[in-house]
Write a protein that holds these residues in place. Structure first.
Motif, mmCIF file in Angstrom:
data_model
loop_
_atom_site.group_PDB
_atom_site.id
_atom_site.type_symbol
_atom_site.label_atom_id
_atom_site.label_comp_id
_atom_site.label_asym_id
_atom_site.label_seq_id
_atom_site.Cartn_x
_atom_site.Cartn_y
_atom_site.Cartn_z
ATOM 1 N N GLY A 1 0.815 -1.215 0.000
ATOM 2 C CA GLY A 1 0.000 0.000 0.000
ATOM 3 C C GLY A 1 0.846 1.263 0.000
ATOM 4 N N PHE A 2 1.969 1.244 0.739
ATOM 5 C CA PHE A 2 2.855 2.417 0.747
ATOM 6 C C PHE A 2 3.473 2.655 -0.628
ATOM 7 C CE2 PHE A 2 7.105 4.236 1.273
ATOM 8 C CZ PHE A 2 6.806 5.410 1.956
ATOM 9 N N LEU A 3 3.891 1.596 -1.300
ATOM 10 C CA LEU A 3 4.492 1.755 -2.632
ATOM 11 C C LEU A 3 3.464 2.218 -3.659
ATOM 12 C CD1 LEU A 3 6.854 -1.373 -2.770
ATOM 13 C CD2 LEU A 3 7.481 1.025 -2.383
ATOM 14 N N ARG A 4 2.184 1.855 -3.469
ATOM 15 C CA ARG A 4 1.170 2.343 -4.394
ATOM 16 C C ARG A 4 0.948 3.842 -4.217
ATOM 17 N NH1 ARG A 4 -3.386 -2.478 -3.750
ATOM 18 N NH2 ARG A 4 -2.265 -4.072 -4.987
ATOM 19 N N GLU A 5 1.024 4.301 -2.965
ATOM 20 C CA GLU A 5 0.859 5.736 -2.729
ATOM 21 C C GLU A 5 2.105 6.532 -3.117
ATOM 22 O OE1 GLU A 5 -0.221 6.286 1.298
ATOM 23 O OE2 GLU A 5 -2.153 5.232 1.137
ATOM 24 N N HIS A 6 3.280 5.911 -3.033
ATOM 25 C CA HIS A 6 4.545 6.578 -3.381
ATOM 26 C C HIS A 6 5.276 5.725 -4.406
ATOM 27 C CE1 HIS A 6 3.404 7.682 0.747
ATOM 28 N NE2 HIS A 6 3.903 8.892 0.459
ATOM 29 N N PRO A 7 4.857 5.809 -5.660
ATOM 30 C CA PRO A 7 5.473 4.935 -6.676
ATOM 31 C C PRO A 7 6.943 5.262 -6.932
ATOM 32 C CG PRO A 7 3.988 6.523 -7.705
ATOM 33 C CD PRO A 7 3.795 6.660 -6.240
ATOM 34 N N GLY A 8 7.394 6.468 -6.635
ATOM 35 C CA GLY A 8 8.785 6.813 -6.880
ATOM 36 C C GLY A 8 9.708 6.576 -5.694
ATOM 37 N N PHE A 9 9.249 5.838 -4.680
ATOM 38 C CA PHE A 9 10.064 5.623 -3.484
ATOM 39 C C PHE A 9 11.234 4.698 -3.797
ATOM 40 C CE2 PHE A 9 11.005 2.869 0.160
ATOM 41 C CZ PHE A 9 11.451 3.828 1.070
ATOM 42 N N VAL A 10 12.416 5.117 -3.345
ATOM 43 C CA VAL A 10 13.628 4.314 -3.512
ATOM 44 C C VAL A 10 14.282 4.184 -2.141
ATOM 45 C CG1 VAL A 10 15.889 4.136 -4.610
ATOM 46 C CG2 VAL A 10 13.955 5.119 -5.879
#
Length: 412
Positions: free
Chosen positions: A246-255
């Protein structure tokens, strides 16, 4: 007349039971269709058959508007025979059974004091049936729980459903343990008195059976707690993964950051154990030679004088080592015997003849014992490759003991 009346009652009971069982077998397809569905289909039943099934309490109609359904007892009977875990219900209430057993014991003692031997035998039979029913009730419950455990709750798909089924099984174990706690053997000892048959039935036999059930329930409970811990662990991991997704869906550019290049590392990540520096003497440094010599002179001298190598005696072999070596040698000789049977493909080989030809020093009895033990230790698939036959005779006409004289072996 007093002897004919009970026989007539028993005969009428058997006749009625045979008729009920015949009805179950005659209309088995319709009854199983009603078990699988909500109602029994009436297309294959005539009016006469339907009335007979209703009169026998195999079927029942809740009200005039609803259809015909299976009686609860019949549904439980089918579920027991099919081992349908989703529909089996185990009654852990043993108070009524215990009250009936007390009443039967009182009636049994009254019949014994009055000299009514036939009634005494019938009451003892009923009491034995009630004890078997109580024992079978706990046995069926434990068997149902073990089926759930061996299937790893496979009849539910979601992890939350597995946890819910586990909690339901835990509550069922608690009810069964409460039912076991209701049985007071001190009361039974006082109730049966000096009667040997009642004491054997209600004290020694029942106590042995219930002790076994109690141990099995404790083992099932331990396994359920272990499964619950595993399910909880899986649930926490699945929630962690779902939260990360869910976090990656909200922040697709997270590295993720490179923690190795950071000066301030979080305590959760900084879990590495500290390194201990290794030390060694630098013999190539001439400046430290005087310091090393002083350190060597300060070392404490050994308190006991070391013995020369020539004075050391060889260690003796322990008795256990010699026995193990002898057993290993016997096993290897028997394996060579099996290899000889394989080389003589299809030929019948006597174990004692091979022992004499190979000039081994083993006794005939221990040799035959090891040959049989080696055959029994093989896997099922490899046992099928050999045919082992024991040449044996009966010790005497009055003794069933069988004496083995020889063992013959050949390839199948």
């Amino acid at each position: 007349m007093s002897g004919a009346s009970p026989n007539a009652l028993e005969s009428r009971l058997i006749t009625t039971g045979v008729e009920r069982l015949a009805l179950l077998g005659r209309h088995a397809e319709a009854l199983m269709a009603g078990y699988a569905r909500d109602e029994v289909p009436l297309e294959g039943l005539s009016t006469t058959a339907l009335n007979r099934l209703l009169a026998a309490r195999i079927l029942w109609r809740p009200d005039e508007q609803s259809g015909v359904k299976l009686a609860p007892k019949v549904r439980e009977l089918i579920a027991e025979m099919l081992a349908d875990e989703t529909r089996r219900h185990v009654n852990a209430d043993v108070a009524e059974t215990l009250e009936l057993m007390r009443s039967l014991v009182q009636s049994y003692r009254e019949a014994r004091d009055a000299g009514e031997y036939w009634r005494q035998e019938q009451l003892l039979l009923r009491l034995r049936q009630e004890v078997d029913d109580l024992n079978g009730r706990f046995a069926d419950a434990i068997d149902s729980l073990w089926r759930r455990l061996n299937g790893d709750f496979g009849f539910v798909a979601r992890l939350t459903d597995k946890i819910r089924e586990n909690e339901r099984a835990q509550k069922q174990i608690v009810r069964l343990l409460d039912g076991l706690a209701l049985i007071d053997f001190d009361e039974f000892i006082t109730l049966v008195g000096a009667d040997g048959a009642l004491r054997k039935l209600l004290v020694s036999r029942l106590q042995h059976q219930l002790t076994h059930h109690f141990t099995s329930l404790r083992e099932v409970q331990r396994r359920l707690i272990e499964l619950m811990a595993r399910f909880r662990q899986q649930q926490s991991r699945s929630r962690l993964v779902a939260g990360m997704v869910g976090f990656l869906r909200e922040h697709p550019g997270f590295v993720p950051g490179n923690y190795a290049l950071r000066s301030d590392v979080p305590a959760l990540v900084n879990r590495a154990a500290p390194l201990v520096a290794a030390g060694a003497v630098a013999l190539d440094r001439d400046a430290d030679a005087h310091t090393l010599a002083e350190l060597l002179h300060r070392l404490p001298r050994p308190s006991s004088r070391s013995e020369p190598v020539a004075a050391a005696a060889a260690t003796e072999r322990h008795e256990e080592s010699r026995v193990a070596a002898r057993q290993q040698a016997l096993k290897e000789d028997v394996e060579r015997f099996y290899l000889a049977v394989v080389d003589r493909a299809g030929e019948v080989v006597s174990a004692l003849d091979y022992l004499q030809q190979a000039e081994h020093e083993w006794g005939a009895e221990i040799w035959l014992f090891q040959v049989i033990a080696e055959y029994q230790g093989l896997p099922r698939s490899e046992q099928g490759a050999f045919r082992l036959r024991q040449e044996e005779t009966q010790a005497s006409p009055f003794n069933q003991l069988r004496r083995i004289h020889d063992v013959v072996l050949q390839l199948a």
